[in-house]
Scaffold this motif. Structure first.
Motif, PDB file in Angstrom:
ATOM      1  N   UNK A 190     -11.605   7.454 -12.841  1.00  0.00           N
ATOM      2  CA  UNK A 190     -12.160   7.626 -11.103  1.00  0.00           C
ATOM      3  C   UNK A 190     -11.073   6.585 -11.270  1.00  0.00           C
ATOM      4  N   UNK A 191     -10.219   6.450 -10.077  1.00  0.00           N
ATOM      5  CA  UNK A 191      -9.616   5.033  -9.843  1.00  0.00           C
ATOM      6  C   UNK A 191      -9.642   4.743  -8.341  1.00  0.00           C
ATOM      7  N   UNK A 192      -9.764   3.755  -7.973  1.00  0.00           N
ATOM      8  CA  UNK A 192     -10.092   3.780  -6.244  1.00  0.00           C
ATOM      9  C   UNK A 192      -9.564   3.963  -5.136  1.00  0.00           C
ATOM     10  N   UNK A 193     -10.139   4.048  -3.783  1.00  0.00           N
ATOM     11  CA  UNK A 193     -10.447   4.703  -3.072  1.00  0.00           C
ATOM     12  C   UNK A 193      -8.930   4.274  -2.392  1.00  0.00           C
ATOM     13  N   UNK A 194      -7.992   2.568  -2.871  1.00  0.00           N
ATOM     14  CA  UNK A 194      -7.025   2.378  -1.263  1.00  0.00           C
ATOM     15  C   UNK A 194      -5.842   3.047  -2.621  1.00  0.00           C
TER      16      UNK A 194
ATOM     17  N   UNK B 233      -5.941  22.150  -8.286  1.00  0.00           N
ATOM     18  CA  UNK B 233      -7.133  21.470  -8.084  1.00  0.00           C
ATOM     19  C   UNK B 233      -6.942  20.282  -8.089  1.00  0.00           C
ATOM     20  N   UNK B 234      -7.013  19.735  -7.413  1.00  0.00           N
ATOM     21  CA  UNK B 234      -7.415  18.637  -7.199  1.00  0.00           C
ATOM     22  C   UNK B 234      -8.973  17.245  -7.247  1.00  0.00           C
ATOM     23  N   UNK B 235      -9.333  16.790  -7.759  1.00  0.00           N
ATOM     24  CA  UNK B 235     -10.378  15.859  -6.899  1.00  0.00           C
ATOM     25  C   UNK B 235     -10.488  14.911  -6.813  1.00  0.00           C
ATOM     26  N   UNK B 236      -9.709  13.698  -5.928  1.00  0.00           N
ATOM     27  CA  UNK B 236      -9.469  13.120  -5.263  1.00  0.00           C
ATOM     28  C   UNK B 236     -11.041  12.741  -5.159  1.00  0.00           C
ATOM     29  N   UNK B 237     -11.912  11.645  -6.115  1.00  0.00           N
ATOM     30  CA  UNK B 237     -11.469  10.436  -6.676  1.00  0.00           C
ATOM     31  C   UNK B 237     -11.162   9.526  -8.316  1.00  0.00           C
ATOM     32  N   UNK B 238     -10.913  11.450  -8.666  1.00  0.00           N
ATOM     33  CA  UNK B 238     -10.163  11.495 -10.048  1.00  0.00           C
ATOM     34  C   UNK B 238      -9.159  11.762 -10.235  1.00  0.00           C
ATOM     35  N   UNK B 239      -8.365  10.987 -10.862  1.00  0.00           N
ATOM     36  CA  UNK B 239      -6.756  11.904 -11.048  1.00  0.00           C
ATOM     37  C   UNK B 239      -6.725  12.319 -11.557  1.00  0.00           C
ATOM     38  N   UNK B 240      -6.960  13.897 -12.399  1.00  0.00           N
ATOM     39  CA  UNK B 240      -6.716  14.445 -13.217  1.00  0.00           C
ATOM     40  C   UNK B 240      -6.794  16.071 -11.988  1.00  0.00           C
ATOM     41  N   UNK B 241      -5.654  16.610 -12.677  1.00  0.00           N
ATOM     42  CA  UNK B 241      -6.023  17.907 -12.087  1.00  0.00           C
ATOM     43  C   UNK B 241      -4.885  19.302 -12.628  1.00  0.00           C
TER      44      UNK B 241
ATOM     45  N   UNK C  81       0.819  -0.879  -0.273  1.00  0.00           N
ATOM     46  CA  UNK C  81       0.182   0.000   0.202  1.00  0.00           C
ATOM     47  C   UNK C  81       0.934   1.395   0.225  1.00  0.00           C
ATOM     48  N   UNK C  82       0.342   2.547  -0.780  1.00  0.00           N
ATOM     49  CA  UNK C  82       1.339   3.692  -0.285  1.00  0.00           C
ATOM     50  C   UNK C  82       0.345   4.358  -1.209  1.00  0.00           C
ATOM     51  N   UNK C  83      -0.724   5.362  -0.335  1.00  0.00           N
ATOM     52  CA  UNK C  83      -0.767   5.978  -0.711  1.00  0.00           C
ATOM     53  C   UNK C  83      -0.213   7.105  -1.989  1.00  0.00           C
ATOM     54  N   UNK C  84      -1.037   7.945  -2.804  1.00  0.00           N
ATOM     55  CA  UNK C  84      -0.743   9.359  -3.395  1.00  0.00           C
ATOM     56  C   UNK C  84      -1.345  10.254  -3.725  1.00  0.00           C
ATOM     57  N   UNK C  85      -1.773  11.630  -4.206  1.00  0.00           N
ATOM     58  CA  UNK C  85      -2.262  12.588  -4.197  1.00  0.00           C
ATOM     59  C   UNK C  85      -2.079  12.650  -6.337  1.00  0.00           C
ATOM     60  N   UNK C  86      -3.236  13.095  -6.789  1.00  0.00           N
ATOM     61  CA  UNK C  86      -2.756  12.851  -7.947  1.00  0.00           C
ATOM     62  C   UNK C  86      -1.643  13.722  -8.555  1.00  0.00           C
TER      63      UNK C  86
END
Length: 320
Positions: free
Chosen positions: A95-99, A228-236, A74-79
């Motif tokens: 959209x990417x998974x919550x994990x 500007x970012x919008x998790x769970x979407x990887x767009x920024x 597991x490794x958490x990330x920002x877009x």
């Protein structure tokens, strides 16, 4: 006896949650890790002989819990860690998974009350989204060493005992971790400070611009390279033109929204409520701001409100 031990263990819950959050990058995983730590501590009380402090013993257990979790990959990330910025004309919501995502966290869950202003400043600085994201680039044991040495100010000998390794190994891991962190260079941002009149004025202007959907006023508050970012979407997005282009395009649905102030990761934040066709306002996003040099450097919109609003004790909706 049992009641006293429960009280003694609970004294460390908040600081342990802060430690596990920095390690794991997830508010919920951190709370699960601390709960697992408490359960393991209870089960192993007979083996705790007082050779170390109760606090050190709990940190050893918590570290093992976190390392077990991180060894699962597991490794958490920002877009920003996953893709390049996208020009607004080419923007697509993938959209990417919550994990995948680094998660926001309420200050009260991870920042224990301390009297020392310098210690408070370090605690806030090291739960910032950008800093925790940078930590995620470190191998698990380097991450633990850096947090214990640099954030919690443990001695190298204490860390070596906790990890069951040598002082030389701890110092080497710390040196490598510092070098990696320097390469990541997490963007600086100002902590939330309700006593800072300039920050309060900036946030008031931000609310007025956002709720009034005044893009000219909003642009005036943003740094030229604001993100500007919008998790769970990887767009920024990066820069005035692309952010405003999004807000006046797909983001137009946010016109007429209401913002309720809160704090996340030691930074100013807002609960964003969207006009509800049936009346009033429904949850839309948790917005975490990065402020520096008197302007907004970043806006992270966390859209999974069913996950975030209960965690932050935010109202389920606002009446008209």
């Amino acid at each position: 006896m049992a009641a006293q031990m429960t009280e003694d263990l609970e004294k460390y819950r908040t600081e342990l949650t802060g430690y596990c959050y920095r390690m794991l990058g997830s508010a919920f995983e951190a709370e699960d890790a601390v709960q697992d730590t408490m359960v393991r501590a209870w089960r192993s009380l007979d083996s705790f002989e007082g050779r170390s402090s109760l606090r050190s013993w709990l940190y050893r257990i918590a570290t093992n819990v976190c390392l077990d979790s991180l060894n699962a990959g597991n490794r958490r990330a920002r877009p920003m860690d996953l893709t390049d910025p996208t020009p607004v004309a080419q923007a697509r919501l993938n959209e990417r998974p919550e994990i995948t995502w680094l998660e926001p966290v309420p200050d009260g869950r991870v920042l224990p009350s301390v009297a020392d202003p310098a210690e408070t400043a370090v605690s806030r600085e090291t739960v910032r989204l950008a800093f925790v994201a940078a930590l995620q680039h470190l191998p698990p044991k380097q991450r633990a060493v850096l947090i214990l040495r640099e954030v919690l100010a443990w001695k190298a000998s204490e860390v070596s005992e906790l990890l069951g390794t040598s002082v030389a190994s701890v110092n080497s891991a710390l040196q490598r971790a510092r070098a990696t962190l320097a390469e990541q260079a997490p963007a600086s941002s100002d902590p939330a400070d309700p006593l800072d009149e300039e920050q309060k004025a900036l946030l008031d202007r931000y609310v007025a611009a956002f709720e009034g959907y005044d893009m000219q006023a909003l642009t005036a508050l943003l740094h030229e390279d604001a993100t500007m970012s919008m998790p769970p979407y990887d767009l920024w997005l990066r820069g005035h033109d692309d952010i405003v282009g999004w807000m006046l395009g797909v983001g137009e649905v946010c016109r007429g929204s209401k913002l309720v102030p809160t704090v996340a990761n030691g930074q100013p934040a807002f609960a964003h409520y969207h006009p509800d066709p049936e009346g009033g306002y429904a949850p839309w996003a948790l917005i975490v701001l990065q402020l520096h040099d008197g302007k907004v450097g970043g806006m992270d919109f966390f859209l999974d409100t069913k996950r975030w609003f209960p965690l932050f004790d935010l109202p389920e909706r606002l009446e008209a």
